[in-house]
Design an enzyme around this catalytic site. Sequence first.
Site, PDB file in Angstrom:
ATOM      1  N   CYS A 176       0.802  -1.226   0.000  1.00 19.82           N
ATOM      2  CA  CYS A 176       0.000   0.000   0.000  1.00 19.82           C
ATOM      3  C   CYS A 176       0.833   1.274   0.000  1.00 19.82           C
ATOM      4  O   CYS A 176       0.298   2.355  -0.152  1.00 19.82           O
ATOM      5  CB  CYS A 176      -0.910   0.013   1.226  1.00 19.82           C
ATOM      6  SG  CYS A 176       0.063   0.091   2.734  1.00 19.82           S
TER       7      CYS A 176
ATOM      8  N   CYS B 290      -1.039  -4.838   7.264  1.00 24.36           N
ATOM      9  CA  CYS B 290      -0.708  -3.650   8.067  1.00 24.36           C
ATOM     10  C   CYS B 290      -0.014  -4.068   9.364  1.00 24.36           C
ATOM     11  O   CYS B 290       0.893  -3.377   9.842  1.00 24.36           O
ATOM     12  CB  CYS B 290      -1.965  -2.860   8.402  1.00 24.36           C
ATOM     13  SG  CYS B 290      -3.114  -2.685   7.042  1.00 24.36           S
TER      14      CYS B 290
END
Length: 207
Positions: A34, A105
């Site tokens: 990302c 994440c």
Amino acid sequence: MQYSQKVLDHFMHPHNVGKMENPDATATEGSPACGDQVTVYLKVDEEKKTIDDISFLSYGCASNIATASIITDLAKGKTLDEAKAITWKDAMEALDGLPPVKVHCSVLAADTLQTAISNYEIAHGLKEVPNFGKDTIVEELKKIIYPQVGEDIVTLKMVKYVGFTDGEVLIDMNMQSFDTWRENVAEEIREHLEKYPEVKHIQINFP
Ligand code: FES
């Protein structure tokens, strides 16, 4: 997408946030998935080898802030060896889980902690700079999450073969042609490996 109450709490009131003055070690890592980034700062008691203080800065999403927050909580006060055993799965568990597409994440947060510890150990002569090889590639592949289920591609047995000779990386994957995540995973593998100067060419084969 559902976040647990703990994720929301840590996102809205993160612990151990901020730049540290005169840290003993730091690391900044980015997520190829990302483009987000985390920095971890450590203060280490040189004699006891304990993490006396830890903080982070995140340029990431809500789950990244929440996992960085919980991972710094988990590492604070621990010895370096204890902190080295902290994984993204521990962070996920402590947060009561994350949606599968957000698991990467937590990998970013855990990975940055591990790199900061490794930087400390290398700087203090506690370990050598590791040689790049097949093991390094496998370790990098373990950081790539298959977003549909939120598990890494090595654990999911999606990697059939890894080879490394003269700068050439060869990876045989076990993902079917109808798998819509194929390109995404291949892209992430490249981004994880291209950062190593030892890697000259990456060949990824699918069945
Ligand atoms: Fe980038 Fe979460 S989407 S760290």
